[in-house]
Design a protein around this motif. Structure first.
Motif, PDB file in Angstrom:
ATOM      1  N   PRO A   8      -4.875  -4.872   9.637  1.00 13.58           N
ATOM      2  CA  PRO A   8      -4.000  -5.064   8.209  1.00 13.58           C
ATOM      3  C   PRO A   8      -3.039  -5.970   8.188  1.00 13.58           C
ATOM      4  O   PRO A   8      -2.764  -6.811   7.203  1.00 13.58           O
ATOM      5  CB  PRO A   8      -3.497  -3.650   8.171  1.00 13.58           C
ATOM      6  CG  PRO A   8      -4.257  -2.753   8.958  1.00 13.58           C
ATOM      7  CD  PRO A   8      -4.628  -3.738  10.109  1.00 13.58           C
ATOM      8  N   ARG A   9      -2.759  -6.404   9.438  1.00 12.18           N
ATOM      9  CA  ARG A   9      -1.813  -7.642   9.606  1.00 12.18           C
ATOM     10  C   ARG A   9      -2.123  -9.160   9.050  1.00 12.18           C
ATOM     11  O   ARG A   9      -1.491 -10.154   8.712  1.00 12.18           O
ATOM     12  CB  ARG A   9      -1.288  -7.926  10.896  1.00 12.18           C
ATOM     13  CG  ARG A   9      -0.263  -6.739  11.378  1.00 12.18           C
ATOM     14  CD  ARG A   9       0.419  -7.216  13.024  1.00 12.18           C
ATOM     15  NE  ARG A   9       1.163  -8.329  12.806  1.00 12.18           N
ATOM     16  CZ  ARG A   9       1.399  -9.026  14.085  1.00 12.18           C
ATOM     17  NH1 ARG A   9       1.120  -8.544  15.202  1.00 12.18           N
ATOM     18  NH2 ARG A   9       1.962 -10.267  14.009  1.00 12.18           N
ATOM     19  N   ARG A  10      -3.711  -9.016   9.048  1.00  8.64           N
ATOM     20  CA  ARG A  10      -4.222 -10.222   8.567  1.00  8.64           C
ATOM     21  C   ARG A  10      -3.824 -10.637   6.904  1.00  8.64           C
ATOM     22  O   ARG A  10      -3.696 -11.826   6.532  1.00  8.64           O
ATOM     23  CB  ARG A  10      -5.755 -10.427   8.401  1.00  8.64           C
ATOM     24  CG  ARG A  10      -6.384 -10.858   9.877  1.00  8.64           C
ATOM     25  CD  ARG A  10      -7.927 -10.898   9.765  1.00  8.64           C
ATOM     26  NE  ARG A  10      -8.772  -9.653   9.514  1.00  8.64           N
ATOM     27  CZ  ARG A  10      -9.473  -9.002  10.509  1.00  8.64           C
ATOM     28  NH1 ARG A  10      -9.216  -9.409  11.539  1.00  8.64           N
ATOM     29  NH2 ARG A  10      -9.967  -8.095  10.036  1.00  8.64           N
ATOM     30  N   ASN A  11      -3.582  -9.551   6.280  1.00  9.85           N
ATOM     31  CA  ASN A  11      -3.177  -9.753   4.870  1.00  9.85           C
ATOM     32  C   ASN A  11      -1.615  -9.822   4.999  1.00  9.85           C
ATOM     33  O   ASN A  11      -1.072 -10.057   3.646  1.00  9.85           O
ATOM     34  CB  ASN A  11      -3.326  -8.457   3.909  1.00  9.85           C
ATOM     35  CG  ASN A  11      -4.821  -8.327   3.602  1.00  9.85           C
ATOM     36  OD1 ASN A  11      -5.622  -9.459   3.821  1.00  9.85           O
ATOM     37  ND2 ASN A  11      -5.181  -7.361   2.940  1.00  9.85           N
ATOM     38  N   ARG A  12      -0.939 -10.132   5.973  1.00  6.71           N
ATOM     39  CA  ARG A  12       0.567 -10.602   5.929  1.00  6.71           C
ATOM     40  C   ARG A  12       0.656 -11.666   6.688  1.00  6.71           C
ATOM     41  O   ARG A  12       1.642 -12.046   7.021  1.00  6.71           O
ATOM     42  CB  ARG A  12       1.342  -9.241   6.508  1.00  6.71           C
ATOM     43  CG  ARG A  12       0.983  -7.888   6.090  1.00  6.71           C
ATOM     44  CD  ARG A  12       1.932  -6.890   6.290  1.00  6.71           C
ATOM     45  NE  ARG A  12       2.067  -6.582   7.526  1.00  6.71           N
ATOM     46  CZ  ARG A  12       1.325  -5.408   8.254  1.00  6.71           C
ATOM     47  NH1 ARG A  12       0.941  -4.513   7.050  1.00  6.71           N
ATOM     48  NH2 ARG A  12       1.542  -4.921   9.304  1.00  6.71           N
ATOM     49  N   LYS A  13      -0.353 -12.521   7.107  1.00 14.26           N
ATOM     50  CA  LYS A  13      -0.059 -13.787   7.889  1.00 14.26           C
ATOM     51  C   LYS A  13       0.465 -14.793   7.114  1.00 14.26           C
ATOM     52  O   LYS A  13       0.915 -15.682   8.119  1.00 14.26           O
ATOM     53  CB  LYS A  13      -1.552 -14.049   8.389  1.00 14.26           C
ATOM     54  CG  LYS A  13      -2.667 -14.810   7.648  1.00 14.26           C
ATOM     55  CD  LYS A  13      -3.707 -15.002   8.259  1.00 14.26           C
ATOM     56  CE  LYS A  13      -4.949 -15.719   7.353  1.00 14.26           C
ATOM     57  NZ  LYS A  13      -6.279 -15.732   7.957  1.00 14.26           N
TER      58      LYS A  13
END
Ligand code: PBG
Length: 329
Positions: A8-13
């Motif tokens: 999910p961190r990919r959508n916060r990169k």
């Protein structure tokens, strides 16, 4: 590297991606900005218990309205500061021809016909005892007599040009009664925003200080709701919908996000939330001590209210948050 299908961190990169996937946004059109109006001219008198808010006279509120219009905020809710000499047991100044708030509303509506004016309807700013309704000789807040008084007050306010009547008293049956009174007086296009789930809250303290309306005897628990209850909020909201309200409101907001969400699920009406004086003032106080970043804490409070389901937010921080968002967009 550990193989993982979901990260999910990919959508916060990056800022751009975070912004793309952002689910809720604040917009100037979400807000209703409160104003405290006093008699006189050229008055901009700071309210110490609500830092950043002022008692304003008719001409100075016009300046503030222009600043907000610039930012795209075009809805306002008005509260009157009433001098002690005009207060009495029945709050008769509420419907007096000399009521300065009615005069100001008339003038403002003439000068800015496009804006939307909400007016709080309750007797507390006008009564010597500070209760929202009429009292019996034994000090009980009378329901049916109060809704008759509030419907008269609503007619006067509609006459002066108010777009949305906002009863904040929590009496039973008031929405139906006020709706009928407005219709009978030919104000069928004047809306009603009901303070539907209004809790007996400690967070109204700074507001009562600003209006000098702290009850001189007792508290408001026989009409405002118990903070421990949530089913009761739904009951109140659904009754108001049935009785003809156009908007439902929850108040206070940030400690009652569950209530906003529940009412949003059960009603087809737009839901407003009132981020009240205490919720705002405590952010200011903490920021003055450098314990919180005011803008960020305000943003988090307001986005939480919107995320919970509020369509409309009444907030003393309307101007500050939109200014902040413009700076950071
Ligand atoms: C008046 C009224 C109150 C508030 C809005 N309308 C005070 C109260 O019920 O005692 C509180 C608003 C705020 O704290 O910002 N009935």
């Amino acid at each position: 590297m550990i193989q993982m299908l979901k990260r999910p961190r990919r959508n916060r990169k990056s800022e751009v991606i975070r912004s793309l996937v952002q689910e809720t946004r604040l917009d100037p059109k979400d807000f209703v900005a409160p104003f405290f109006l006093t008699e006189g001219i050229n008055i901009i008198s700071p309210i110490t218990s609500i830092p950043g808010q002022f008692h304003l006279s008719c001409n100075t509120v016009s300046q503030k309205i222009e600043e907000l219009l610039e930012l795209g905020i075009s809805s306002y809710i008005f509260f009157p500061l009433i001098a002690a000499k005009y207060k009495d047991k029945t709050g008769s100044y509420a419907i007096s021809e000399s009521n300065h708030l009615l005069k100001t509303i008339r003038r403002i509506k003439e000068n800015y016909p496009e804006i939307c004016i909400f007016a709080d309807i309750a007797l507390d700013p006008f009564t010597t005892h500070g209760h929202d309704g009429l009292l019996s000789s034994s000090g009980e807040v009378l329901n049916d007599e109060t809704i008759v008084a509030l419907s008269k007050m609503s007619q006067h306010y509609a006459e002066a040009g108010v777009d949305v009547i906002a009863p904040s008293d929590m009496m039973d049956g008031r929405i139906k009664y006020i709706r009928r009174a407005l219709d009978q007086a030919g104000h069928e296009n004047v809306s009603i925003m009901s303070y539907s789930a209004k809790y007996a809250s400690a967070f109204y303290g700074p507001f009562r200080d600003a209006l000098k309306s702290t009850p001189s005897l007792g508290d408001k628990k026989s009409y405002q709701m118990n903070p421990a209850n949530s089913k009761e909020a739904l009951l109140e909201a659904l009754l108001d919908e049935e009785e003809g309200a156009d908007f439902l409101m929850v108040k206070p907001a940030t400690l009652y996000l569950d209530i906003i969400q529940k009412i949003k699920e059960k009603s087809l009406l737009p839901i407003a939330a009132y981020h009240v004086s205490g919720e705002y003032a405590m952010l200011k106080a903490a920021a003055q001590n450098k314990w919180l970043d005011f803008d960020k804490a305000l943003y988090e409070s307001l986005i939480g209210i919107k995320r919970a389901g509020a369509d409309i937010i009444i907030s003393y921080g309307a101007k500050e948050i939109i200014t902040y968002l413009l700076k950071h967009s």
